[in-house]
Design an enzyme around this catalytic site. Structure first.
Site, short mmCIF file in Angstrom:
data_model
loop_
_atom_site.label_atom_id
_atom_site.label_comp_id
_atom_site.label_asym_id
_atom_site.label_seq_id
_atom_site.Cartn_x
_atom_site.Cartn_y
_atom_site.Cartn_z
N ASP A 122 0.84 -1.21 0.00
CA ASP A 122 0.00 0.00 0.00
C ASP A 122 0.87 1.25 0.00
O ASP A 122 0.66 2.17 -0.81
CB ASP A 122 -0.89 0.05 1.25
CG ASP A 122 -1.89 -1.11 1.34
OD1 ASP A 122 -3.09 -0.86 1.29
OD2 ASP A 122 -1.44 -2.27 1.45
N GLU A 145 -5.34 7.19 0.42
CA GLU A 145 -5.73 6.49 1.64
C GLU A 145 -4.66 6.50 2.73
O GLU A 145 -4.98 6.66 3.91
CB GLU A 145 -6.12 5.04 1.31
CG GLU A 145 -6.52 4.27 2.56
CD GLU A 145 -7.26 2.98 2.32
OE1 GLU A 145 -7.30 2.50 1.17
OE2 GLU A 145 -7.81 2.45 3.29
N ASP A 210 -6.50 4.86 -4.19
CA ASP A 210 -6.45 3.74 -3.25
C ASP A 210 -5.35 2.82 -3.77
O ASP A 210 -5.53 2.12 -4.77
CB ASP A 210 -7.79 3.00 -3.17
CG ASP A 210 -7.82 2.08 -1.96
OD1 ASP A 210 -6.73 1.77 -1.43
OD2 ASP A 210 -8.91 1.66 -1.55
N ILE A 212 -3.88 0.08 -2.71
CA ILE A 212 -4.36 -1.30 -2.78
C ILE A 212 -5.77 -1.29 -2.22
O ILE A 212 -5.98 -1.22 -1.01
CB ILE A 212 -3.48 -2.28 -1.97
CG1 ILE A 212 -2.07 -2.37 -2.57
CG2 ILE A 212 -4.13 -3.67 -1.95
CD1 ILE A 212 -1.15 -3.37 -1.90
N ASP A 213 -6.73 -1.30 -3.13
CA ASP A 213 -8.12 -1.37 -2.70
C ASP A 213 -8.42 -2.85 -2.47
O ASP A 213 -8.11 -3.69 -3.32
CB ASP A 213 -9.01 -0.80 -3.81
CG ASP A 213 -10.48 -0.87 -3.44
OD1 ASP A 213 -10.80 -0.83 -2.23
OD2 ASP A 213 -11.31 -0.99 -4.36
N THR A 215 -7.38 -4.44 0.62
CA THR A 215 -6.15 -4.95 1.26
C THR A 215 -6.40 -6.32 1.91
O THR A 215 -5.51 -7.19 1.89
CB THR A 215 -5.63 -3.94 2.30
OG1 THR A 215 -5.53 -2.67 1.67
CG2 THR A 215 -4.26 -4.34 2.82
N HIS A 317 -18.37 -5.27 5.41
CA HIS A 317 -18.38 -4.16 4.46
C HIS A 317 -19.71 -4.01 3.73
O HIS A 317 -20.00 -2.97 3.15
CB HIS A 317 -17.28 -4.32 3.40
CG HIS A 317 -15.90 -4.26 3.97
ND1 HIS A 317 -14.77 -4.42 3.21
CD2 HIS A 317 -15.46 -4.03 5.24
CE1 HIS A 317 -13.69 -4.31 3.97
NE2 HIS A 317 -14.09 -4.08 5.21
N SER A 341 -12.65 -5.48 -3.37
CA SER A 341 -12.18 -4.30 -4.13
C SER A 341 -13.12 -3.86 -5.25
O SER A 341 -14.15 -4.45 -5.51
CB SER A 341 -10.78 -4.56 -4.73
OG SER A 341 -10.86 -5.25 -5.95
N LYS A 344 -15.05 -5.45 -8.56
CA LYS A 344 -16.49 -5.68 -8.77
C LYS A 344 -17.04 -4.71 -9.82
O LYS A 344 -17.80 -5.10 -10.70
CB LYS A 344 -17.26 -5.49 -7.45
CG LYS A 344 -16.95 -6.54 -6.39
CD LYS A 344 -17.83 -6.41 -5.17
CE LYS A 344 -17.38 -5.38 -4.17
NZ LYS A 344 -16.09 -5.63 -3.50
N ARG A 358 -23.85 -2.88 -2.56
CA ARG A 358 -23.07 -2.62 -1.34
C ARG A 358 -24.04 -2.02 -0.33
O ARG A 358 -24.49 -0.88 -0.48
CB ARG A 358 -21.94 -1.64 -1.66
CG ARG A 358 -20.92 -1.50 -0.54
CD ARG A 358 -19.80 -0.57 -0.95
NE ARG A 358 -18.69 -0.62 -0.03
CZ ARG A 358 -17.69 -1.49 -0.11
NH1 ARG A 358 -17.64 -2.37 -1.08
NH2 ARG A 358 -16.72 -1.48 0.79
N ASP A 371 -12.52 4.57 -2.65
CA ASP A 371 -13.04 3.21 -2.84
C ASP A 371 -14.07 3.13 -3.97
O ASP A 371 -14.54 2.03 -4.29
CB ASP A 371 -13.72 2.73 -1.55
CG ASP A 371 -12.72 2.24 -0.52
OD1 ASP A 371 -11.62 1.82 -0.91
OD2 ASP A 371 -13.04 2.28 0.69
#
Ligand code: AMP
Ligand code: MG
Length: 430
Positions: A122, A145, A210, A212-213, A215, A317, A341, A344, A358, A371
């Site tokens: 990251d 982030e 981001d 690493i979206d 993580t 989430h 992440s 999607k 979501r 995100d």
């Protein structure tokens, strides 16, 4: 006679000005406006400058080899330079994350204040992306982030990240030149990471990162994405997602196991991108110059029963039991496809999947703009509609979070209303 003939129109034009003096004033005004337009710099007339800035190369490339590429690209299409730099920056950062992904063990993971994990990948990816933005768009604000604080007090962690940053470069000299080249030293790396602290907002150019979206997915060996987007006055204009573990093939079906036990071997690794009003593309993730891109679009849903929907792997989430009830209400028979992440968003944008839900798990959590910004544009440019569960567009102009939104409902535009209705019935919002 020939002279008369030649002078005739000139004389009558002169007479016209004599009989209509206002014409002279109007013409002079037009000339003045044109002169202002062509000479306006960003600082003199910011709004006009902004518009013209996209049509002319504002940011001087670092090498002569790159000048030609950049000039040609920027002159032809609005946001072409931003798109090119963003994709190359994501491609370079992904080389670093892939290296960490292949490491066994903890990947240098440490827990942040909110207990979420962050890895050496990251920090390193964020430093490399911001280095490219600083070199090419030095005046733009950045909402990223991560911050460098944990590295300032942990020499071993800092050195590990510095080694990754120092050793990662694109293997195409011109492409690497377009990103401004290497980071100078460790201090410079820390300063770069900390350039991502902008508060965002409704005005000006703001990049969201981001590094690493997903993580948690990255640590589990699932899906993850390197996400970068450009907002202008709160609207997403350019979005890029590097997804090292997704199949290159846009037509590859979305299987239920796509979110677990992943590799980034042959046939994997894709970059999704979009520019406002210009469509969405996918291309293989490479190690040097950008590969050829292909237009992508969402798949029209003819039968809800055969539609597939995506959701988070992490039950914390997104509310998975509510999602199952919504799917049932819609007549969807397939089990959900769970993956981490913004992969999607990319997966539904290219028609591998159909719907992304979501659903909030708490009343207080605010989604982060990094995100969603890239994914939101990529889906909309591929023919989708993205709203929150209240039916409102995601508002990226209120700060670092989507403070006015609640959850995400993304679907092909033609069925979005139907999906939203089912969401609202199940959530008791109607
Ligand atoms: P995903 O992989 O789609 O589950 O999304 C990963 C992102 O979820 C992370 O980058 C976090 O910023 C974000 N996240 C963390 N906690 C929550 C939460 N309670 N609700 C929704 N998203 C969250
Ligand atoms: Mg994230």
């Amino acid at each position: 006679m020939p002279v008369e003939k030649f002078e005739g129109p000139l004389r009558s034009r002169a007479n016209l000005f004599k009989t209509h003096p206002s014409l002279t004033i109007i013409l002079s005004l037009l000339v003045l406006i044109l002169a202002i337009f062509t000479s306006a710099s960003n600082s003199v007339i910011p709004r006009l400058g902004l518009l013209f800035g996209h049509l002319t190369p504002r940011h001087t490339p670092t090498t002569t080899t790159t000048r030609h590429v950049t000039t040609a690209a920027t002159m032809t299409t609005i946001y072409a330079a931003e798109l090119e730099v963003a994709q190359l920056a994501v491609q370079r950062a992904a080389q670093l994350t892939k290296r960490v992904f292949r490491e066994k063990g903890t990947k240098g993971a440490v827990a942040k204040d909110d207990a979420s994990p962050v890895t050496v990948g990251d920090f390193g990816a964020q430093a490399l992306i911001i280095a490219a933005l600083r070199a090419r768009f030095p005046h733009d604000a950045i909402v990223a982030e991560e911050e460098a604080a944990p590295l300032r007090t942990d020499a071993a962690l800092r050195e590990r990240i510095w080694r990754l940053v120092r050793e990662t470069r694109l293997d195409d000299v011109a492409a690497e030149g377009l990103l401004g080249g290497a980071v100078a030293d460790v201090e410079d790396m820390l300063a770069l990471i900390d350039r991502g602290k902008s508060e965002g907002g409704r005005r000006g150019r703001v990049w969201t990162i981001d590094p690493i979206d997903g993580t948690k997915g990255f640590l589990r060996g699932g899906q993850y994405a390197v996400a970068l987007a450009l907002l202008e006055d709160g609207d997403v204009k350019v979005g890029v997602l590097g997804c090292p573990n997704l199949p290159v093939d846009d037509a590859a079906p979305l299987t239920a196991d796509i979110g677990a036990n992943q590799t980034d071997e042959e046939g994997r690794g894709v970059i999704f991108s979009a520019v406002i009003g210009q469509g969405a593309w996918s291309r293989p993730l490479r190690t040097g110059a950008l590969a050829e891109g292909k237009r992508i679009s969402m798949k029209p849903i003819t039968e809800m029963s055969s539609a597939s929907f995506c959701e988070s792997v992490e039950a914390g989430h997104s509310n998975q039991s509510e999602a199952a009830r919504i799917a049932q209400k819609l007549g969807i028979t397939k089990p959900s496809v769970r993956m981490d992440s913004q992969a999607k968003y990319g997966s539904i944008a290219r028609g591998a999947g159909d719907i992304y839900l979501r659903l909030p798990t708490s009343k207080t959590y605010q989604e982060k703009i990094w995100d969603h910004a890239a994914g939101d544009l990529i889906v909309r440019e591929a023919g989708g509609q993205v709203t929150d569960t209240k039916g409102q567009r995601l508002d990226f102009g209120v700060g670092r979070t989507l403070a006015t939104n609640s959850g995400v409902v993304a679907a092909p535009a033609a069925v979005h209303g139907q999906v939203l209705e089912a969401v609202q019935e199940v959530l008791g919002l109607k």
